[in-house]
Design an enzyme around this catalytic site. Structure first.
Site, PDB file in Angstrom:
ATOM      1  CE  LYS A  82      -8.353 -44.361  -0.712  1.00 39.02           C
ATOM      2  NZ  LYS A  82      -7.879 -44.946  -1.964  1.00 39.02           N
ATOM      3  CG  ASP A 132      -6.003 -46.407  -7.030  1.00 39.42           C
ATOM      4  OD1 ASP A 132      -5.845 -45.204  -7.311  1.00 39.42           O
ATOM      5  OD2 ASP A 132      -6.898 -46.809  -6.251  1.00 39.42           O
TER       6      ASP A 132
HETATM    7  C1  BGC Z   1      -7.521 -41.129  -3.434  1.00 35.90           C
HETATM    8  C2  BGC Z   1      -6.992 -41.395  -4.813  1.00 35.90           C
HETATM    9  C3  BGC Z   1      -7.287 -42.825  -5.233  1.00 35.90           C
HETATM   10  C4  BGC Z   1      -8.783 -43.108  -5.084  1.00 35.90           C
HETATM   11  C5  BGC Z   1      -9.165 -44.512  -5.482  1.00 35.90           C
HETATM   12  C6  BGC Z   1      -8.991 -41.527  -3.339  1.00 35.90           C
HETATM   13  O1  BGC Z   1      -9.414 -41.424  -2.016  1.00 35.90           O
HETATM   14  O2  BGC Z   1      -7.377 -39.768  -3.113  1.00 35.90           O
HETATM   15  O3  BGC Z   1      -5.592 -41.153  -4.863  1.00 35.90           O
HETATM   16  O4  BGC Z   1      -6.902 -42.986  -6.560  1.00 35.90           O
HETATM   17  O5  BGC Z   1      -9.168 -42.888  -3.742  1.00 35.90           O
HETATM   18  O6  BGC Z   1      -8.498 -45.462  -4.744  1.00 35.90           O
END
Ligand code: BGC
Length: 517
Positions: free
Chosen positions: A227, A262
């Site tokens: 992200k 989360d």
């Molecule tokens: C992460 C997860 C997270 C999800 C939603 C992903 O990029 O790897 O750990 O739960 O985003 O936030």
């Protein structure tokens, strides 16, 4: 029937007013006669004409006619049909995906090192709804960091006080130390606001929404940033230790009693209200799912057998990348190549909020380069990565005005494109729909795989959170439609429910449940 639907059909049908008016009445009349369930949106069904369980055979011709009624000059040149072919996910492909995902889940449960990480979360019990007390929680999800005080009042009731901070790009991509110092600073401010003494001992739940290899309920190392994060010195480090160090430096006496994803938080906080909740899903900046698995189904688990004989598993499904199953287009490949984490999180890049607008941007640039859109002219904003936000897609998909005036505002006022025509806007809207529908259908396949793996097709609440599920028009209904295609009548037993602040409340609840481990 949705009153806006005929206008949409009208908009897509033709640019010539008279023909449009005639077709509008025909379409509206046909649509009104087309049987569909209350919350299924007929135009969403057009992209999966082989969708047998939800669409009666005599409804199909009418639905197809609506689908392919694109502006004639475009149809002649084949632009939209080509894009439709590329972005359409047939029922058959979805079924294949579900089977494949279930297999991948099994592999990940058996051994580390597979595409789906299937991480044991150390959360071994679900709440009863009677837990009480006050707990602090931190939540780092994507672009925001929150500090919360969660008061569990029992009987599934909670109260939350929180502060929200934006995590700047500098913090995301700078040093890990600066990032964790920032967290400590936010906690310190929050305690000050509440008039609380930072030297008093407290415990908290830490929601850290990235792939963490969990070593205990309150310890885990970062396996990979996603992200848009790339802060240095955090990869392979224990994030709880990093936080403790920063807290100590800031003289704050807080102990992390739970480290939580989360999705796990979402599952647990929803289960506080609804005991049928066995799955937690996020469709936000990123995407992921967690679910309750029987311990005997986790061969790689070598720890003690919990009394509940179950464990919440963080699937990290965003990493799913099977090219023979996923409908990966050239636009997805371009996006992936230019991302901060190439060849990673392919599923996430096809369905989550950080990327949907960016896919659309790639498609629009392609249409501009061939002169099929905006008379071949782009703008500086549109040529800048990530400037076509997923929120704009929501606005455009919600725009049912005849002239697509809000779409015009987005394209001209925000993105700086000049003098767009109604035809241009119709094409842009259709591209948004194609990308949005594909995302919802792939998401449904993920959910179907999990409930199939759990063998809970008889009754299961799926708690869902995240900006895409909450705000993107039709996303939830498109998912429900696809679930019906995949599971037939059993889809009625799978309830997708909007979760409420799983990341904050969930972390607090897990801290409450596991505080003494
Ligand atoms: C992460 C997860 C997270 C999800 C939603 C992903 O990029 O790897 O750990 O739960 O985003 O936030």
């Amino acid at each position: 029937m949705d009153l806006d639907t005929p206008f949409f059909i009208f908009g897509l049908t033709t640019g010539v007013a008279l023909t449009a008016a005639v077709q509008y009445f025909i379409s509206a009349w046909t649509a009104a006669k087309t049987p569909h369930s209350k919350d299924s949106t007929p135009r969403d069904s057009v992209h999966h004409p082989d969708a047998s369980p939800i669409t009666s055979p005599d409804a199909l011709p009418a639905i197809r006619r609506q689908s392919w009624n694109v502006p004639s000059f475009v149809a002649a040149e084949g632009t939209l049909p080509r894009l439709e072919r590329e972005f359409t996910v047939s029922s058959h492909r979805l079924q294949t995906m579900v089977r494949h995902l279930v297999n991948e889940m099994k592999k990940g449960l058996a051994q580390d090192g597979h595409t789906l990480k299937m991480i044991p979360s150390y959360v071994i019990s679900r709440p009863t709804g009677f837990e009480t007390g006050s707990y602090f929680a931190l939540d780092l999800g994507g672009s925001n960091f929150r500090v919360c005080l969660v008061i569990l009042e029992g009987q599934g009731r909670t109260r939350v006080r929180q502060t929200k901070h934006i995590v700047s790009d500098e913090l995301k991509t700078g040093s890990g130390e600066a990032l964790f110092d920032f967290f400590a600073e936010c906690i310190s401010k929050f305690l000050q606001e509440l008039g609380l003494d930072p030297s008093e001992a407290r415990s908290l739940g830490f929601t850290f929404s990235f792939p963490i290899e969990q070593h205990a309920i309150n310890s885990g190392t970062l396996m990979q940033w996603n992200k848009g994060f790339s802060a240095t010195g955090v990869l392979k480090a224990d994030v709880v230790e990093l936080l403790n160090k920063a807290l100590k430096k800031a003289r704050i006496n807080v102990k992390v009693t739970a480290l939580v994803n989360d999705t796990v938080g979402t599952l647990i906080s929803h289960a506080y209200r609804d005991p049928q909740t066995y799955v937690g899903v996020i469709f936000g900046t990123g995407t992921n799912a967690a679910y309750v698995e029987r311990i005997e189904e986790i061969p790689k688990w070598t720890g003690p057998i919990p009394p509940t004989k179950e464990m919440v598993i963080n699937t990290e499904w965003g990493a799913y990348d099977e090219a023979s199953v996923l409908p990966i287009t050239s636009f997805d490949r371009d996006l992936d190549r230019a991302s901060t984490n190439p060849r990673k999180q392919i599923f996430e890049k096809m369905i989550s909020g950080m990327y949907l607008g960016e896919i659309v941007r790639y498609v629009l640039l392609d249409l501009i380069s061939t002169g099929e859109l905006f008379k071949g002219r782009s703008s500086q904003t549109l040529t800048t990565p990530y400037q076509f936000e997923t929120a704009y897609m929501s606005r455009i998909e919600r725009d049912h005005s005849l002239e697509l005036s809000d779409t015009k505002a987005v394209l001209e006022d925000i993105l700086g494109l000049q003098a767009t025509t109604v035809q241009d806007r119709r094409i842009v809207k259709h591209v948004c729909e194609l990308v949005g529908i594909r995302a919802a259908r792939l998401s449904a396949a993920g959910v179907a795989a999990i409930v199939t793996k759990m063998n809970r097709l008889d009754a299961c609440t799926v708690a869902v959170d995240g900006s895409v599920f909450q705000n993107y028009p039709h996303f939830a209904n498109r998912m429900r439609d696809a679930l019906r295609e995949l599971l037939g009548i059993m889809a009625e037993n799978i309830v997708l429910e909007q979760a409420r602040d799983g990341s904050g409340e969930g972390a607090a609840l897990i801290a409450a449940l596991h505080g003494h481990d």
